[in-house]
Design an enzyme around this catalytic site. Structure first.
Site, PDB file in Angstrom:
ATOM      1  N   ASP A 137       9.041  18.223 -64.880  1.00 37.81           N
ATOM      2  CA  ASP A 137       8.472  18.116 -66.231  1.00 37.81           C
ATOM      3  C   ASP A 137       9.336  18.883 -67.206  1.00 37.81           C
ATOM      4  O   ASP A 137       9.316  20.115 -67.224  1.00 37.81           O
ATOM      5  CB  ASP A 137       7.045  18.650 -66.236  1.00 37.81           C
ATOM      6  CG  ASP A 137       6.101  17.697 -65.540  1.00 37.81           C
ATOM      7  OD1 ASP A 137       5.336  18.149 -64.671  1.00 37.81           O
ATOM      8  OD2 ASP A 137       6.150  16.501 -65.841  1.00 37.81           O
TER       9      ASP A 137
ATOM     10  N   ASP B 184       0.525  10.385 -63.281  1.00 40.84           N
ATOM     11  CA  ASP B 184       0.843  11.795 -63.487  1.00 40.84           C
ATOM     12  C   ASP B 184      -0.333  12.499 -64.140  1.00 40.84           C
ATOM     13  O   ASP B 184      -0.654  12.231 -65.300  1.00 40.84           O
ATOM     14  CB  ASP B 184       2.084  11.883 -64.397  1.00 40.84           C
ATOM     15  CG  ASP B 184       2.555  13.299 -64.601  1.00 40.84           C
ATOM     16  OD1 ASP B 184       3.605  13.473 -65.235  1.00 40.84           O
ATOM     17  OD2 ASP B 184       1.885  14.239 -64.125  1.00 40.84           O
TER      18      ASP B 184
HETATM   19  C1  DX5 Z   1       1.091  17.215 -66.648  1.00 40.73           C
HETATM   20  C2  DX5 Z   1       2.146  17.462 -65.616  1.00 40.73           C
HETATM   21  C3  DX5 Z   1       1.901  17.305 -64.152  1.00 40.73           C
HETATM   22  C4  DX5 Z   1       0.601  17.400 -63.518  1.00 40.73           C
HETATM   23  C5  DX5 Z   1       0.424  18.627 -62.637  1.00 40.73           C
HETATM   24  O1  DX5 Z   1       1.750  17.256 -67.891  1.00 40.73           O
HETATM   25  O2  DX5 Z   1       3.139  16.481 -65.855  1.00 40.73           O
HETATM   26  O3  DX5 Z   1       2.834  18.115 -63.544  1.00 40.73           O
HETATM   27  O4  DX5 Z   1      -0.470  17.357 -64.366  1.00 40.73           O
HETATM   28  O5  DX5 Z   1      -0.468  18.295 -61.631  1.00 40.73           O
HETATM   29  P1  DX5 Z   1      -2.041  18.613 -61.689  1.00 40.73           P
HETATM   30  O6  DX5 Z   1      -2.586  17.803 -62.811  1.00 40.73           O
HETATM   31  O7  DX5 Z   1      -2.540  18.175 -60.319  1.00 40.73           O
HETATM   32  O8  DX5 Z   1      -2.172  20.101 -61.890  1.00 40.73           O
HETATM   33 ZN    ZN Z   2       5.013  14.893 -65.502  1.00 37.42          ZN
END
Ligand code: DX5
Ligand code: ZN
Length: 220
Positions: free
Chosen positions: A34, A175
């Protein structure tokens, strides 16, 4: 069989080597990175140097999620490699086609990314340029959120749009809150690649190898 793309923003930096070895042993298919600029999303995460350093630490292909404004002006900063997925958000630029084309010109595989409020129909504008779609099931920027309920139906709507263009085979990545509970619902809507974060692979409630095995069962 669903594929796993653990969200590296959730990986503890002091355990990175151990985490990567565990992922290689478990046959993890992609590493989701990310990239956040603090403008497109209200968070600052994982820049160009992190991407370059991570490539040196593992052979697992990268899945780079660009949450940055004017991505078309920054594509060259990343040195994308063949086999890597690169997601570009509809909402991040007036030049979506140009940005996706630059990803392709760099040898990587462009994914069209759409946020929860964005209709699937915008994909028509770039359908000839993409190697897949990233359907955001949370508003991007932070881990630990709950999925936006209306986004689950967008997954199958995306599959139907792709099929109308003879592209039903292209991967759909999801995602956000890909949890043990939500993932089967997303898989039932034909999601192929799952960004696994705090809701699954990086959960604190069990060892990582157990979490990976449990998640694989959820997305068979
Ligand atoms: C959201 C992020 C993800 C994701 C993380 O912007 O791109 O990395 O939400 O995982 P969770 O939602 O399972 O914590
Ligand atoms: Zn992401």
């Amino acid at each position: 069989m669903g594929m796993l793309a653990p969200s590296m923003m959730c990986a503890q930096i002091d355990k990175l080597d151990e985490t990567l070895r565990a992922f290689e042993k478990a046959g993890i298919e992609y590493l989701h990175i990310d990239v956040m600029d603090g403008c497109f999303v209200p968070n600052l995460m994982l820049g160009t140097d992190y991407v370059k350093q991570l490539r040196k630490l593992t052979s697992i292909p990268l899945d780079i999620h660009l949450m940055i404004t004017e991505p078309e002006k920054k594509i060259s900063w990343f040195d994308f490699q063949p086999g890597e997925f690169v997601s570009v958000h509809h909402e991040s630029t007036k030049n979506w086609r140009q940005a996706l084309q630059l990803v392709r010109d760099a040898g990587a595989k462009p994914l069209a990314a759409i946020n929860p409020p964005t209709p699937v129909s915008v994909l028509e504008d770039v359908i000839d340029l993409i190697d897949g779609v990233l359907v955001m099931t949370v508003n991007p920027g932070f881990a630990g959120q709950k999925a936006v309920p209306e986004t689950i139906a967008k997954i199958h709507e995306t599959r139907e749009l792709l099929a109308r263009h003879g592209l039903a085979h292209l991967p759909i990545e999801v995602d956000g809150n890909c949890s043990f509970e939500m993932a089967p619902k997303m898989r039932a809507q034909s999601a192929d690649i799952f960004v696994c974060g705090s809701s699954s692979v990086f959960t604190k409630s069990m060892p990582m190898d157990e979490a990976i095995a449990k998640f694989r069962e959820c997305v068979k």
